[in-house]
Design an enzyme around this catalytic site. Sequence first.
Site, PDB file in Angstrom:
ATOM      1  N   GLY A 211     -15.782 -30.629   0.375  1.00  0.00           N
ATOM      2  CA  GLY A 211     -14.588 -29.767   0.356  1.00  0.00           C
ATOM      3  C   GLY A 211     -13.493 -30.416   1.186  1.00  0.00           C
ATOM      4  O   GLY A 211     -13.682 -30.640   2.386  1.00  0.00           O
TER       5      GLY A 211
ATOM      6  N   GLY B 211     -12.185 -28.505   5.501  1.00  0.00           N
ATOM      7  CA  GLY B 211     -12.867 -29.798   5.355  1.00  0.00           C
ATOM      8  C   GLY B 211     -12.072 -30.939   5.968  1.00  0.00           C
ATOM      9  O   GLY B 211     -12.615 -31.768   6.709  1.00  0.00           O
TER      10      GLY B 211
ATOM     11  N   ARG C 102     -14.550 -11.061   3.739  1.00  0.00           N
ATOM     12  CA  ARG C 102     -15.303 -12.272   3.384  1.00  0.00           C
ATOM     13  C   ARG C 102     -16.248 -11.995   2.219  1.00  0.00           C
ATOM     14  O   ARG C 102     -16.514 -12.849   1.395  1.00  0.00           O
ATOM     15  CB  ARG C 102     -16.090 -12.777   4.596  1.00  0.00           C
TER      16      ARG C 102
ATOM     17  N   ASN D 140     -17.980 -17.957  -4.479  1.00  0.00           N
ATOM     18  CA  ASN D 140     -18.460 -19.018  -3.601  1.00  0.00           C
ATOM     19  C   ASN D 140     -19.952 -19.289  -3.778  1.00  0.00           C
ATOM     20  O   ASN D 140     -20.411 -20.406  -3.538  1.00  0.00           O
ATOM     21  CB  ASN D 140     -18.103 -18.705  -2.148  1.00  0.00           C
TER      22      ASN D 140
ATOM     23  N   HIS E 145     -21.256 -12.839  10.638  1.00  0.00           N
ATOM     24  CA  HIS E 145     -19.871 -13.295  10.694  1.00  0.00           C
ATOM     25  C   HIS E 145     -19.070 -12.343   9.815  1.00  0.00           C
ATOM     26  O   HIS E 145     -18.628 -12.679   8.739  1.00  0.00           O
ATOM     27  CB  HIS E 145     -19.790 -14.728  10.169  1.00  0.00           C
TER      28      HIS E 145
HETATM   29  N1  APR Z   1     -17.355 -29.166  -4.735  1.00  0.00           N
HETATM   30  C1  APR Z   1     -16.518 -29.650  -3.782  1.00  0.00           C
HETATM   31  N2  APR Z   1     -15.395 -29.038  -3.389  1.00  0.00           N
HETATM   32  C2  APR Z   1     -15.079 -27.883  -3.979  1.00  0.00           C
HETATM   33  C3  APR Z   1     -15.899 -27.300  -4.988  1.00  0.00           C
HETATM   34  C4  APR Z   1     -17.080 -27.998  -5.354  1.00  0.00           C
HETATM   35  N3  APR Z   1     -17.906 -27.523  -6.279  1.00  0.00           N
HETATM   36  N4  APR Z   1     -15.316 -26.151  -5.371  1.00  0.00           N
HETATM   37  C5  APR Z   1     -14.189 -26.008  -4.652  1.00  0.00           C
HETATM   38  N5  APR Z   1     -14.037 -27.051  -3.814  1.00  0.00           N
HETATM   39  C6  APR Z   1     -12.959 -27.336  -2.887  1.00  0.00           C
HETATM   40  C7  APR Z   1     -11.580 -26.947  -3.427  1.00  0.00           C
HETATM   41  O1  APR Z   1     -11.134 -27.858  -4.415  1.00  0.00           O
HETATM   42  C8  APR Z   1     -10.749 -26.967  -2.143  1.00  0.00           C
HETATM   43  O2  APR Z   1     -10.136 -28.233  -1.930  1.00  0.00           O
HETATM   44  O3  APR Z   1     -13.066 -26.593  -1.679  1.00  0.00           O
HETATM   45  C9  APR Z   1     -11.789 -26.702  -1.034  1.00  0.00           C
HETATM   46  C10 APR Z   1     -11.523 -25.418  -0.259  1.00  0.00           C
HETATM   47  O4  APR Z   1     -10.367 -25.628   0.474  1.00  0.00           O
HETATM   48  P1  APR Z   1      -9.321 -24.495   0.851  1.00  0.00           P
HETATM   49  O5  APR Z   1      -8.975 -23.724  -0.368  1.00  0.00           O
HETATM   50  O6  APR Z   1      -8.254 -25.123   1.655  1.00  0.00           O
HETATM   51  O7  APR Z   1     -10.183 -23.506   1.788  1.00  0.00           O
HETATM   52  P2  APR Z   1     -10.569 -23.735   3.335  1.00  0.00           P
HETATM   53  O8  APR Z   1      -9.562 -23.086   4.199  1.00  0.00           O
HETATM   54  O9  APR Z   1     -10.868 -25.153   3.542  1.00  0.00           O
HETATM   55  O10 APR Z   1     -11.892 -22.850   3.444  1.00  0.00           O
HETATM   56  C11 APR Z   1     -13.109 -23.273   2.861  1.00  0.00           C
HETATM   57  O11 APR Z   1     -14.423 -22.094   4.498  1.00  0.00           O
HETATM   58  O12 APR Z   1     -13.784 -20.567   6.137  1.00  0.00           O
HETATM   59  C12 APR Z   1     -14.323 -20.731   4.864  1.00  0.00           C
HETATM   60  O13 APR Z   1     -13.669 -18.698   3.750  1.00  0.00           O
HETATM   61  C13 APR Z   1     -13.436 -20.090   3.822  1.00  0.00           C
HETATM   62  O14 APR Z   1     -14.997 -20.232   2.009  1.00  0.00           O
HETATM   63  C14 APR Z   1     -13.858 -20.830   2.580  1.00  0.00           C
HETATM   64  C15 APR Z   1     -14.191 -22.229   3.099  1.00  0.00           C
END
Ligand code: APR
Length: 316
Positions: free
Chosen positions: A9, A14, A95, A102, A182
């Site tokens: 991610g 990430g 959440r 998710n 959480h």
């Molecule tokens: N494989 C890899 N990456 C993925 C996949 C997958 N199958 N599906 C989605 N993603 C990526 C998206 O493309 C995106 O770039 O996950 C990333 C999520 O990034 P953001 O939307 O910026 O979310 P973020 O703030 O990073 O949060 C990620 O952490 O705190 C938790 O609730 C939050 O579930 C969320 C996670």
Amino acid sequence: MGKKVTVVGAGFYGSTTVQRLAEYDVFDTVVITDIIEGKPAGIALDLNQSRPVEGFETKVVGVTTGPNGEGYEAIEGSDVVVITAGLPRKPGMSRMDLLETNAKIVRQVSENVAKYAPNAVVIVVSNPLDEMTALAQIATQFPRNRVLGQAGMLDTARFTNFVAEALQVPVKSVKTLTLGSHGDTMVPVPSKSTVNGKPLREVMPAEQIEDLVVRTRNGGAEVVALLKTGSAYYAPSAAAARMAKAVVEDSGEVMPVCAWVDGEYGISGVYLGVEAEIGRQGVRRVVETDLDADELAALKEAAEAVRAKQADISSM
Ligand code: APR
């Protein structure tokens, strides 16, 4: 063999986690992956170009992965995999509203992690956290000690920050603890919280503690409401990166994490926020602490709430 960590991610959580991990300069390689074409490679290129300025040698590698696991060979040999893939909350969402979306993402990612990095310790941060951690264990079939979740360090950091701000003391002089889920059944633990070694309850009135407990429980939502376009990532990534570091360094640090609980506190068979000793194999052991009767009751309540949800996820 060099130390290697993967972050799945390349969103806000990430990418900030990868930056922190790279800047520690304790890993040989930090891999960042995403399904978005080019984004992980762009982040890797940018971060590698910060190396001469920040002075670290860790190499960042960015890889786009495909729906059938294409690209996952890049994570082979990872000591730790941090799963951040998944949607974040929007204002007004809990959440738990992210559960179904998710779950699909975390299951797919976990299956590929099991295939390509079968010896890794998995740290889950996707929400809803306790459920996604349980799901990652089911989908990887890894021993339970090798799958853990990040939440307690973040919630504890929020509580500590609020207390330090309220008392106008350095964050270093404050120690707090949060256990449980959480989410709504988070259990901040005032009885184990201290300021300069003195019990929090001696230096802060009960009502003010309660206000900060409530603010801690809503700490994520408060940030979401302000950002409007996503959820928190600076404090969350700080916590996740520290956990990954503790694993590769086999540090034995005791951290509040989401771990499999098997008899501690009279609770069994559930992933729950507790303190645990962290090392190369993930959770070395859950560390039990003395709780007040009401705190213990709240922890048991949290366990039952997440148990009910975790029972649903095996079919997701
Ligand atoms: N494989 C890899 N990456 C993925 C996949 C997958 N199958 N599906 C989605 N993603 C990526 C998206 O493309 C995106 O770039 O996950 C990333 C999520 O990034 P953001 O939307 O910026 O979310 P973020 O703030 O990073 O949060 C990620 O952490 O705190 C938790 O609730 C939050 O579930 C969320 C996670």
